[in-house]
Scaffold this motif. Structure first.
Motif, PDB file in Angstrom:
ATOM      1  N   ASN A 847       9.355   6.725   0.330  1.00 14.01           N
ATOM      2  CA  ASN A 847       9.773   6.071  -0.908  1.00 14.01           C
ATOM      3  C   ASN A 847       8.795   6.466  -2.007  1.00 14.01           C
ATOM      4  O   ASN A 847       7.587   6.365  -1.827  1.00 14.01           O
ATOM      5  CB  ASN A 847       9.758   4.552  -0.742  1.00 14.01           C
ATOM      6  N   TYR A 848       9.330   6.889  -3.141  1.00 10.22           N
ATOM      7  CA  TYR A 848       8.502   7.450  -4.201  1.00 10.22           C
ATOM      8  C   TYR A 848       8.734   6.707  -5.514  1.00 10.22           C
ATOM      9  O   TYR A 848       9.881   6.496  -5.932  1.00 10.22           O
ATOM     10  CB  TYR A 848       8.826   8.929  -4.389  1.00 10.22           C
ATOM     11  N   VAL A 849       7.636   6.286  -6.149  1.00  3.31           N
ATOM     12  CA  VAL A 849       7.653   5.755  -7.508  1.00  3.31           C
ATOM     13  C   VAL A 849       6.703   6.612  -8.322  1.00  3.31           C
ATOM     14  O   VAL A 849       5.526   6.762  -7.960  1.00  3.31           O
ATOM     15  CB  VAL A 849       7.212   4.274  -7.558  1.00  3.31           C
ATOM     16  N   ARG A 869      -3.799   6.666 -16.732  1.00  3.77           N
ATOM     17  CA  ARG A 869      -2.667   7.214 -15.997  1.00  3.77           C
ATOM     18  C   ARG A 869      -2.644   6.597 -14.592  1.00  3.77           C
ATOM     19  O   ARG A 869      -3.587   6.728 -13.824  1.00  3.77           O
ATOM     20  CB  ARG A 869      -2.780   8.736 -15.904  1.00  3.77           C
ATOM     21  N   ILE A 870      -1.564   5.880 -14.276  1.00  2.34           N
ATOM     22  CA  ILE A 870      -1.406   5.257 -12.967  1.00  2.34           C
ATOM     23  C   ILE A 870      -0.756   6.271 -12.039  1.00  2.34           C
ATOM     24  O   ILE A 870       0.301   6.825 -12.361  1.00  2.34           O
ATOM     25  CB  ILE A 870      -0.544   3.982 -13.063  1.00  2.34           C
ATOM     26  N   PRO A 871      -1.339   6.546 -10.889  1.00  2.00           N
ATOM     27  CA  PRO A 871      -0.802   7.610 -10.026  1.00  2.00           C
ATOM     28  C   PRO A 871       0.523   7.210  -9.394  1.00  2.00           C
ATOM     29  O   PRO A 871       0.869   6.035  -9.290  1.00  2.00           O
ATOM     30  CB  PRO A 871      -1.899   7.780  -8.972  1.00  2.00           C
ATOM     31  N   ALA A 872       1.258   8.219  -8.958  1.00  2.05           N
ATOM     32  CA  ALA A 872       2.494   7.978  -8.227  1.00  2.05           C
ATOM     33  C   ALA A 872       2.178   7.236  -6.927  1.00  2.05           C
ATOM     34  O   ALA A 872       1.073   7.351  -6.380  1.00  2.05           O
ATOM     35  CB  ALA A 872       3.198   9.297  -7.941  1.00  2.05           C
ATOM     36  N   TRP A 873       3.151   6.484  -6.455  1.00  2.00           N
ATOM     37  CA  TRP A 873       2.962   5.662  -5.240  1.00  2.00           C
ATOM     38  C   TRP A 873       4.034   6.048  -4.238  1.00  2.00           C
ATOM     39  O   TRP A 873       5.238   5.872  -4.486  1.00  2.00           O
ATOM     40  CB  TRP A 873       3.068   4.182  -5.602  1.00  2.00           C
ATOM     41  N   THR A 874       3.618   6.600  -3.122  1.00  2.00           N
ATOM     42  CA  THR A 874       4.540   7.013  -2.072  1.00  2.00           C
ATOM     43  C   THR A 874       4.199   6.271  -0.790  1.00  2.00           C
ATOM     44  O   THR A 874       3.041   6.271  -0.355  1.00  2.00           O
ATOM     45  CB  THR A 874       4.455   8.528  -1.826  1.00  2.00           C
ATOM     46  N   PRO A 908      -1.653  -0.888  -3.273  1.00  2.00           N
ATOM     47  CA  PRO A 908      -1.129  -0.534  -4.595  1.00  2.00           C
ATOM     48  C   PRO A 908      -2.246  -0.031  -5.496  1.00  2.00           C
ATOM     49  O   PRO A 908      -3.413  -0.413  -5.335  1.00  2.00           O
ATOM     50  CB  PRO A 908      -0.563  -1.863  -5.115  1.00  2.00           C
ATOM     51  N   PRO A 909      -1.936   0.805  -6.468  1.00  2.00           N
ATOM     52  CA  PRO A 909      -2.965   1.232  -7.422  1.00  2.00           C
ATOM     53  C   PRO A 909      -3.387   0.075  -8.312  1.00  2.00           C
ATOM     54  O   PRO A 909      -2.607  -0.838  -8.581  1.00  2.00           O
ATOM     55  CB  PRO A 909      -2.272   2.334  -8.222  1.00  2.00           C
ATOM     56  N   ASN A 921       5.970  -4.827 -11.014  1.00  2.00           N
ATOM     57  CA  ASN A 921       7.252  -4.191 -11.319  1.00  2.00           C
ATOM     58  C   ASN A 921       7.439  -2.889 -10.547  1.00  2.00           C
ATOM     59  O   ASN A 921       8.575  -2.475 -10.310  1.00  2.00           O
ATOM     60  CB  ASN A 921       7.363  -3.902 -12.821  1.00  2.00           C
ATOM     61  N   ASN A 922       6.342  -2.260 -10.171  1.00  2.00           N
ATOM     62  CA  ASN A 922       6.432  -0.961  -9.506  1.00  2.00           C
ATOM     63  C   ASN A 922       5.769  -0.921  -8.133  1.00  2.00           C
ATOM     64  O   ASN A 922       6.047   0.001  -7.358  1.00  2.00           O
ATOM     65  CB  ASN A 922       5.796   0.113 -10.396  1.00  2.00           C
ATOM     66  N   HIS A 923       4.911  -1.883  -7.853  1.00  2.00           N
ATOM     67  CA  HIS A 923       4.183  -1.882  -6.587  1.00  2.00           C
ATOM     68  C   HIS A 923       4.210  -3.289  -5.998  1.00  2.00           C
ATOM     69  O   HIS A 923       4.651  -4.230  -6.650  1.00  2.00           O
ATOM     70  CB  HIS A 923       2.730  -1.426  -6.808  1.00  2.00           C
ATOM     71  N   ASN A 924       3.732  -3.418  -4.781  1.00  2.00           N
ATOM     72  CA  ASN A 924       3.625  -4.749  -4.187  1.00  2.00           C
ATOM     73  C   ASN A 924       2.329  -4.876  -3.400  1.00  2.00           C
ATOM     74  O   ASN A 924       1.673  -3.873  -3.107  1.00  2.00           O
ATOM     75  CB  ASN A 924       4.842  -5.067  -3.302  1.00  2.00           C
ATOM     76  N   VAL A 925       1.983  -6.098  -3.062  1.00  2.00           N
ATOM     77  CA  VAL A 925       0.683  -6.391  -2.461  1.00  2.00           C
ATOM     78  C   VAL A 925       0.737  -6.452  -0.940  1.00  2.00           C
ATOM     79  O   VAL A 925      -0.287  -6.682  -0.300  1.00  2.00           O
ATOM     80  CB  VAL A 925       0.134  -7.738  -2.986  1.00  2.00           C
ATOM     81  N   TRP A 926       1.930  -6.253  -0.346  1.00  2.00           N
ATOM     82  CA  TRP A 926       2.112  -6.672   1.043  1.00  2.00           C
ATOM     83  C   TRP A 926       1.445  -5.765   2.054  1.00  2.00           C
ATOM     84  O   TRP A 926       1.131  -6.199   3.166  1.00  2.00           O
ATOM     85  CB  TRP A 926       3.598  -6.793   1.354  1.00  2.00           C
TER      86      TRP A 926
END
Length: 938
Positions: A847-849, A869-874, A908-909, A921-926
């Motif tokens: 999964n890519y954001v 700049r917030i890096p992409a999260w995969t 998450p970043p 909105n784009n990441h989660n803490v789980w």
């Protein structure tokens, strides 16, 4: 998992396009119900994806809202469990807003939830009762009316289920969630009955489970939010505020501290003696919850019965109870207790010896083991739909329905600090003084009970919706049968809200808001489907060509009434909207299909957004002043005192949008198991209902520069006070202030400023402010390969937003918002490889954001942090399941599955903005989420 979800959608979408002009195709008649009013045809020109039961089960995801959010076209912007602390959630296509995506259940609107949000929540139905989910990622107001701007999500329920099925499930991450659900059904020659149920139980998650959810964000380069200016969360001994100075106080077991014991808290102390500095402060993350507990019970009944060959009746009934609790912000950790010089608790020997002091009392910490100080929310929802279908003449059918729903709930039922009593409780001779109260006593004390007030915010929604539609084949053409649907709909919606608090000297409940509102909607619509080319007259470059046109007219009549002002009349408003849509599907040759659509859509303001008696506050605040035409009130800070209005606004106009799309689907003959699709979409969305941006005192833009003054001129009223002004005597004020100061719907916070220094009014709150122009591309790729050792699949989907422009005001210029904080990320995608052999199913998904710019950074030690700049999260997900045959000797009819989301436990970043260190909105803490599930069929 997610790849399997996408596979289900993509393959179904490709399959549904082929028989669009063949009314006799039973598969299409059974599958396609969303995006068109005509039976037996696919929605012409629109991109439509379907998630069937098999794909949903194999995905491992059971949250019916999250299934959509994880689509590339989906979004967690807006109302989600991540953003509401686990309390409420909705569906948001393309990030255009929860209320811009229409939610349907078996093709019908049901009552919304949320008390003060009016958001439809798909989790009210049991997952076990869902047959499939159909998604139209295109405007559809010409078919459905309001809200269908970004698209439509339709949850289709199981119909003819035979047998019984029970599932037990455990989700484990920072929380443990236990679910038991099931479905039982029976069908007979002329009908069927299905009953589904679900019960869920989840525990809370404290903020201290993740260090970046605490107040002290210094380890991540942020601020220590335990102490910002004079806003402080003290330890058990409390803190003292004198002017702009904050002093930490030790625990003295009831004795009044001396001036020598009061320690000035500042950055120098934090740097030189961090242990001493930290001993005076308390982090609310050790008390407050990030995620609420939830107990949810849902039940659904669906029945249908045929009467002869011409008539069928259907009944659907749903009940859902959702309740949760969490320790949340209630100001009990930093109650401001006023100490006048005559108070026995006034500490002498400190600066400004004649000024009042403010003792900051941490009641929550001192009462930690004596009182449960939690926020509770609950909601009961009931929905019912009765449908009657009849074949009336020559291939035409008459379909009628009536739906009724009611939702009641308490959005905020919690303890609250009684600031009214706190101002006087320690001062003899003043109302509210309590001689038994001693702020320096550690632990719980009975006299402090009066500082624990309460707040209730209770609401009721009701909807009544009825409609009838005549549809059938008009005449035959060489390409197939031309079809039509015409119909009408009538809907009534009611909403009432009552809010109560105890902010008085008797600490008893008093009504602070009491209002109701209603809406009547009368609608007429028509749709035609014309197959120009089909299997009977196909020719070169025209294997198939279908055209469609639809139009809908909606007439609205609203009322608003507030009961706070005696004898206040109803406020009446009206509106109407006419929306067309045109579609084209063209198949030039086998394996290639071109789609195009154009239409307009709209969204009416909700009954809450349009009612100022639901939410509203008016404050005296200092805002930055960078212009020369308005005097500066506070020269030291360069700020001006203004009256600042926030909240909901009457008379809002409908949001409107123009939407068009162009797409292609490819299924090449040389690779029969390969599918590829691409869709370009373009949305021009006007009159967006939004809050005036940056309206808080420290960041207000309205007069921060000459440019902003011109931009926000419609929302700022220049109103200098006359020289004859007397503070507190409204009759001596500039008359421009009177409508705001006498507004019965406004809540006024306590203030110490002089009204005669006011220079203007920020007329903010929700307004028809914004415009959004968004365009992008959606890609899908699906491939399947059969081998002697099993079936291998690859499924991928990717959404690329090409342009996202937004305006801050209705007449303001557009700016580029793409890939910036708080707005959509341009790239989102998923890819999965899968394997199946007999009852064994396995999948690995990525999964890519995409990356984006945090341009809403914070100020640390007086210096604003640079844009980051917030890096992409995969993240990777894995799923392994085995489905035993029904005739297996021991585990027959049993399915066992293990799903792991975020297999690598990727954090998450860090995103520093406001008082937060992550972007939910784009990441989660789980981190890693385990799901173990056992299903038994009977």
């Amino acid at each position: 998992m997610i790849g399997l979800v996408v596979a289900g959608w993509s393959l179904a979408a490709a399959a549904q396009q082929a028989p669009a002009s063949a009314a006799e195709d039973e598969a299409t008649q059974d599958i396609i119900v969303t995006g068109t009013a005509i039976k037996g045809v696919a929605p012409v020109g629109s991109a439509t994806v379907t998630l069937d039961r098999t794909s949903m089960v194999q995905s491992g995801i059971r949250d019916t809202s999250q299934l959509i959010a994880l689509l590339p076209q989906g979004s967690n912007l807006g109302t989600s469990q991540n953003s509401t602390g686990g309390r409420q959630q909705g569906v948001n296509l393309r990030g255009l807003g929860n209320n811009a995506t229409l939610l349907l259940f078996d093709g019908h609107r049901w009552v919304p939830q949320g008390v003060v949000d009016q958001i439809s929540d798909p989790t009210i139905i049991p997952f076990a009762a869902i047959e499939r989910i159909e998604v139209v990622t295109d405007g559809a107001s010409a078919i459905y009316g309001s809200d269908a701007v970004a698209g439509v999500v339709n949850y289709i329920l199981r119909k003819d289920y035979e047998g019984a099925e029970v599932t037990a499930r455990l989700n484990s991450t920072l929380y443990n969630q236990y679910t038991i659900e099931g479905v039982v059904g029976h069908k007979w020659d002329t009908g069927g009955l299905m009953v589904g149920f679900s019960y869920l139980d989840r525990n809370r998650v404290k903020r201290n489970e993740r260090p970046y959810l605490l107040q002290d964000l210094r380890p991540y380069g942020g601020n220590d939010n335990r102490l910002v200016g004079t806003s402080v969360t003290p330890a058990a001994g409390g803190a003292l505020i004198i002017g702009t100075s904050v002093y930490g106080l030790p625990v003295t077991n009831g004795a009044k501290p001396t001036a020598a014991q009061a320690v000035l808290l500042n950055p120098a102390l934090a740097a030189s003696n961090p242990a001493l500095y930290n001993s005076f402060l308390f982090d609310t993350g050790n008390f407050y919850d990030y995620f609420a507990s939830r107990q949810q019970l849902s039940a659904l009944l669906k029945a249908h019965q045929e009467f002869g060959d011409a008539v069928e009746a259907k009944l659907t009934v749903n009940y859902n109870r959702r309740q949760g609790s969490a320790r949340a912000t209630e100001a009990l950790q930093n109650i401001a207790v006023r100490l006048t010089p005559s108070s026995p608790f006034y500490i002498s020997g400190l600066p400004n010896p004649t000024a009042n002091q403010t003792y900051v009392y941490n009641l929550g910490l001192n009462f930690a083991n004596d009182r449960e100080l939690t926020q509770r929310n609950k909601e009961d929802t009931f929905n019912s739909t009765f449908e009657l279908s009849a074949k009336v003449f020559s291939g035409f059918s008459l379909d009628s329905f009536v739906s009724y729903g009611v939702s009641t709930g308490c959005n905020v039922c919690q303890a609250q600090a009684n600031t009214t009593i706190a101002a006087n409780i320690a001062n003899p001779g003043l109302t509210g003084y309590n001689a038994g109260f001693n702020p320096y006593v550690g632990g719980a004390q009975s006299a402090a009970e009066m500082l624990i007030a309460g707040f209730l915010q209770e609401g009721v929604f009701r909807t009544l919706d009825a409609g009838t539609k005549l549809s059938g084949a008009l005449f035959d053409l060489p390409g197939g049968s031309a079809k039509i649907a015409v119909g009408g709909e009538y809907m009534q919606t009611w909403f009432s809200l009552k809010a109560q608090n105890k902010l008085n000297f008797t600490n008893t409940f008093q009504i602070s808001r009491n209002t109701d509102s209603g809406r009547k909607v009368k609608s007429l619509y028509a749709e035609v489907f014309v197959p120009i080319f089909g299997s009977s007259n196909a020719t070169t470059l025209f294997d198939q060509l279908d055209l469609s046109a639809a139009v809908r007219y909606d007439d609205y009549s609203d009322f608003i009434r507030s009961y706070l002002a005696a004898g206040a009349p109803k406020t009446l408003t009206t509106a109407h909207s006419l929306n067309p849509k045109f579609g084209l599907t063209w198949q030039p040759t086998q394996g290639v299909k071109i789609r195009a659509s154009w239409g307009s859509s709209f969204r009416m303001p909700t009954l809450i957004e349009n009612n100022p008696a639901t939410i509203g506050q008016t404050n005296r605040v200092f805002i930055p002043n960078g212009v020369t035409t308005i005097p500066v009130t506070n020269v030291a800070t360069g700020q001006t005192l203004v009256l600042n209005r926030t909240g909901n606004t009457p008379g809002l106009r409908p949001e409107t949008a123009k939407i068009w799309s162009l797409g292609a689907d490819f299924a090449p003959d040389f690779a029969p198991d390969l599918r590829f699709g691409v869709t370009y979409y373009n949305v021009d969305y006007k009159d967006r209902i939004e809050n005036l941006p940056n309206q808080t005192a420290a960041t207000a833009l309205v007069i921060s520069s000459p440019t902003n003054q011109a931009l926000f001129k419609d929302y700022f009223i220049v109103a200098p006070q006359p020289s004859t002004c007397v503070n507190g005597n409204f009759s001596t004020y500039n008359p421009a202030y009177l409508p705001f100061l006498n507004d019965p719907n406004a809540v006024f916070t306590p203030f110490t400023t002089n009204d005669c220094q006011l220079e203007g009014i920020v007329n903010g709150g929700r307004q028809n402010l914004g415009r959004v122009k968004q365009s992008g591309l959606d890609f899908t790729l699906n491939w399947k390969h059969e081998t002697p050792v099993g079936t291998f699949t690859f499924d991928g989907s990717f959404s690329k937003i090409l342009n996202l422009q937004k305006s801050l005001t209705r007449s303001g210029p557009l700016f580029d918002a793409l890939d910036t904080f708080g707005f959509q990320v341009s790239g989102r995608g998923r890819g999965q490889i899968g394997y199946a052999n007999g009852g064994l199913h396995a999948a690995l998904a990525a999964n890519y954001v995409g990356s984006y710019l945090n341009n809403a950074t914070i100020t640390v030690a007086g210096v604003r942090l640079p844009d980051t700049r917030i890096p992409a999260w995969t993240t990777l997900d894995a799923n392994l399941a085995y489905d035993f045959d029904d005739d297996s000797p021991i585990l027959g009819g049993t399915r066992i599955a293990l799903t792991v989301q975020n297999l690598g436990n990727k954090a998450p970043p860090i995103v520093l903005s406001g008082t937060n260190a992550i972007d939910t909105n784009n990441h989660n803490v789980w981190g890693r989420i385990w799901t173990f599930e056992v299903t038994k069929r009977f």
